[in-house]
Write a protein that holds these residues in place. Structure first.
Motif, PDB file in Angstrom:
ATOM      1  N   GLN A 158      10.295  -7.175   3.653  1.00  0.00           N
ATOM      2  CA  GLN A 158       9.358  -8.698   3.029  1.00  0.00           C
ATOM      3  C   GLN A 158      10.000  -8.277   1.731  1.00  0.00           C
ATOM      4  O   GLN A 158       9.023  -9.079   0.276  1.00  0.00           O
ATOM      5  N   THR A 159      11.130  -8.412   1.410  1.00  0.00           N
ATOM      6  CA  THR A 159      11.572  -7.746  -0.109  1.00  0.00           C
ATOM      7  C   THR A 159      11.826  -9.625  -0.624  1.00  0.00           C
ATOM      8  O   THR A 159      12.239  -9.839  -1.595  1.00  0.00           O
ATOM      9  N   LEU A 160      11.204 -11.064   0.385  1.00  0.00           N
ATOM     10  CA  LEU A 160      11.239 -11.475   0.071  1.00  0.00           C
ATOM     11  C   LEU A 160      10.555 -11.994   0.050  1.00  0.00           C
ATOM     12  O   LEU A 160      10.458 -12.696  -1.780  1.00  0.00           O
ATOM     13  N   PHE A 161       9.233 -11.234  -0.212  1.00  0.00           N
ATOM     14  CA  PHE A 161       8.167 -11.525  -1.903  1.00  0.00           C
ATOM     15  C   PHE A 161       7.717 -10.645  -2.138  1.00  0.00           C
ATOM     16  O   PHE A 161       6.955 -10.529  -3.181  1.00  0.00           O
ATOM     17  N   LEU A 162       8.970  -9.456  -2.674  1.00  0.00           N
ATOM     18  CA  LEU A 162       9.108  -8.998  -3.928  1.00  0.00           C
ATOM     19  C   LEU A 162       9.776  -9.473  -4.955  1.00  0.00           C
ATOM     20  O   LEU A 162      10.506  -8.836  -5.768  1.00  0.00           O
ATOM     21  N   CYS A 163      10.693 -10.561  -4.251  1.00  0.00           N
ATOM     22  CA  CYS A 163      11.868 -11.007  -5.491  1.00  0.00           C
ATOM     23  C   CYS A 163      11.079 -11.103  -6.343  1.00  0.00           C
ATOM     24  O   CYS A 163      12.617 -11.175  -7.359  1.00  0.00           O
ATOM     25  N   GLN A 164      10.319 -11.278  -6.989  1.00  0.00           N
ATOM     26  CA  GLN A 164       9.554 -11.453  -8.384  1.00  0.00           C
ATOM     27  C   GLN A 164       9.216 -10.263  -9.351  1.00  0.00           C
ATOM     28  O   GLN A 164       8.867 -10.825 -10.339  1.00  0.00           O
ATOM     29  N   VAL A 165       8.923  -9.136  -8.441  1.00  0.00           N
ATOM     30  CA  VAL A 165       8.853  -7.570  -9.159  1.00  0.00           C
ATOM     31  C   VAL A 165      10.045  -7.005 -10.396  1.00  0.00           C
ATOM     32  O   VAL A 165      10.781  -7.385 -10.312  1.00  0.00           O
ATOM     33  N   LYS A 166       8.807  -6.747 -11.277  1.00  0.00           N
ATOM     34  CA  LYS A 166       9.457  -6.336 -12.442  1.00  0.00           C
ATOM     35  C   LYS A 166       9.664  -4.835 -12.171  1.00  0.00           C
ATOM     36  O   LYS A 166       9.248  -4.555 -11.793  1.00  0.00           O
ATOM     37  N   GLN A 167      10.798  -4.374 -12.619  1.00  0.00           N
ATOM     38  CA  GLN A 167      11.354  -2.956 -12.582  1.00  0.00           C
ATOM     39  C   GLN A 167      10.260  -1.514 -13.047  1.00  0.00           C
ATOM     40  O   GLN A 167      10.318  -1.071 -12.265  1.00  0.00           O
ATOM     41  N   LYS A 168       9.866  -2.087 -13.846  1.00  0.00           N
ATOM     42  CA  LYS A 168       8.833  -1.324 -14.131  1.00  0.00           C
ATOM     43  C   LYS A 168       7.886  -0.344 -13.249  1.00  0.00           C
ATOM     44  O   LYS A 168       7.722   0.632 -13.757  1.00  0.00           O
ATOM     45  N   ALA A 169       7.150  -1.690 -12.644  1.00  0.00           N
ATOM     46  CA  ALA A 169       6.553  -1.164 -11.699  1.00  0.00           C
ATOM     47  C   ALA A 169       7.395  -1.258 -10.473  1.00  0.00           C
ATOM     48  O   ALA A 169       6.857   0.330  -9.718  1.00  0.00           O
ATOM     49  N   LEU A 170       8.304  -1.412  -9.999  1.00  0.00           N
ATOM     50  CA  LEU A 170       9.103  -1.629  -8.598  1.00  0.00           C
ATOM     51  C   LEU A 170       9.380   0.636  -9.131  1.00  0.00           C
ATOM     52  O   LEU A 170      10.084   0.887  -7.797  1.00  0.00           O
TER      53      LEU A 170
END
Ligand SMILES: Nc1ncnc2c1ncn2[C@@H]1O[C@H](COP(=O)(O)OP(=O)(O)OP(=O)(O)O)[C@@H](O)[C@H]1O
Length: 407
Positions: A158-170
């Motif tokens: 599911q990385t395609l759906f996580l492709c805009q996630v920000k560093q802070k949370a990740l």
């Protein structure tokens, strides 16, 4: 290593977050569950799917002895995801709300709620993805940024759906399922008293549409603006439609009274005309060039781009498709991406997602596809057309023009 006194997990009522919770509980973490309510409008049958999912989430939590909170993120979802979706449809684009939901709701509103309101040290979800900090943040480093990696189960990745996630949370997120196959996860659920959840039908498509067909749903929110279907080869009007927002690139355009299968090739927002082509493999549906908006890099801007070079990596814009090699060039308006092979229906509004090996580097919203095989071939034979385009691209790169070229 991160000291974890409290962990908050997103529990959706589905099998993946159920098994994630089981793993975390078995590892002895102090876990609290949050069910996010992102949509509160009932569908045409009066059903709010969210109520059913919440019931399942409650059953899971009761079984595992995890306290569960139901938290309302409807405002955030509406403002950050749904409004953007409507805007995109109005401009003829086809958005990907799941990507924005991850960026703005799950890995922003939910993350901050867990950290600030619930005093959690980290969050966990049942996404199929990995990071170099490990499935339980066992390799967390306080002074380093995290890399997003593909899941072991490539089909479920599911990385395609996580492709805009920000560093802070990740950086403070656990993905305990990253090293598991979906089949194993289902079996674990079956073996641990979660049979009903394991057998539950997976939610498909955009959650809020319900059982309505897409044109009916979207027409409740976007005004219909009728226009013509125009055959791209002949320029002849072959039918009419109610609005460009109801059609997506590559989709079969069911034109009344037309025995031939036409497919959507291009939309003109100014005239509301939709250009269509005969047959699903028509050359006007294929291109190997695309332009994007400014990218979001998960870890950092790739060193090749930092040095003003071309970035060679893999590309994908839909979950089900295969990766394809590409060269990425950065302009002052975004990215220019040259694919190794042509791809069908490069769709504005979707995200071009870039990978290097197992790492998801980041993504950028597609603004426009390049000239199609059909356009290039007008008045030229095919090999000439390819040479012509290569020349255009090379000139563009060599001249180092820092603007989007309009070929
Ligand atoms: N409504 C929700 N409330 C809380 N967490 C959620 C919700 N929806 C999704 N999540 C979290 O995001 C993860 C990925 O959700 P998504 O719907 O993309 O995948 P899924 O494979 O259907 O997951 P699941 O089987 O857990 O429903 C879930 O495993 C869960 O941790």
């Amino acid at each position: 290593m991160l000291k974890i006194r409290k962990l908050v997990i997103g529990i959706s009522g589905g099998v993946d977050s159920a098994v994630t919770s089981l793993f975390l509980k078995n590892k002895g973490y102090n876990v609290e569950g949050v069910f996010m309510q992102n949509w509160d409008i009932r569908d045409e049958t009066g059903v709010c799917k969210s109520d059913e999912d919440y019931k399942d989430a409650s059953v899971i939590c009761e079984k595992l002895g995890i306290p569960l909170l139901r938290v309302n993120f409807v405002k955030q979802y509406w403002n950050e995801v749904f409004c953007d979706l409507l805007k995109e449809y109005e401009t003829g684009h086809t958005p990907n709300p799941d990507v924005l939901c991850n960026r703005y709701v799950k890995f922003d509103a939910f993350y901050h709620y867990a950290r600030e309101d619930l005093n959690a040290d980290a969050i966990a979800t049942g996404h199929y993805a990995r990071t170099n900090f490990g499935p339980y943040l066992e390799y967390y480093k306080p002074n380093e940024d995290v890399h997003l990696l593909k899941a072991m189960d490539e089909r479920k990745d599911q990385t395609l759906f996580l492709c805009q996630v920000k560093q802070k949370a990740l950086r403070k997120t656990m993905f305990p399922l990253g090293n598991y196959m979906k089949t194993e996860v289902k079996k674990i659920a079956m073996d641990n008293g979660l049979e009903e959840i394991a057998k539950k039908k997976e939610s498909m498509g955009i959650c809020f549409i319900g059982t309505r067909d897409f044109p009916n749903f979207i027409s409740e929110y976007v005004n219909n603006k009728p226009g013509n279907f125009i055959d791209i080869e002949s320029g002849v009007t072959v039918g009419t439609h109610k609005g460009i927002h109801q059609w997506t690139l590559g989709q079969r355009s069911n034109i009344e009274g037309q025995p031939i299968a036409y497919f959507t090739v291009q939309k003109d927002v100014k005239t509301n005309n939709i250009y269509v082509a005969r047959g699903t493999h028509h050359p006007s549906l294929f291109t190997d060039l695309l332009y994007t908006a400014h990218p979001h890099w998960i870890h950092s801007r790739p060193p090749e781009l930092e040095n003003g070079d071309l970035l060679e990596c893999d590309f994908k814009f839909q979950h089900v498709e295969e990766f394809i090699g590409c060269q990425v060039y950065e302009s002052n308006k975004g990215l220019i991406v040259l694919l190794e092979k042509t791809r069908r229906a490069i769709t504005p509004g979707q995200f071009a997602v870039f990978y290097k090996g197992e790492e998801c580097l980041g993504s950028a919203k597609i603004i426009q596809g390049g000239p199609s095989l059909f356009t290039l071939n007008c008045g030229r034979n095919v090999s000439n057309a390819w040479r012509y385009k290569e020349k255009l691209f090379n000139n563009f790169i060599n001249n180092n023009e820092r603007r989007i070229c309009t070929m």
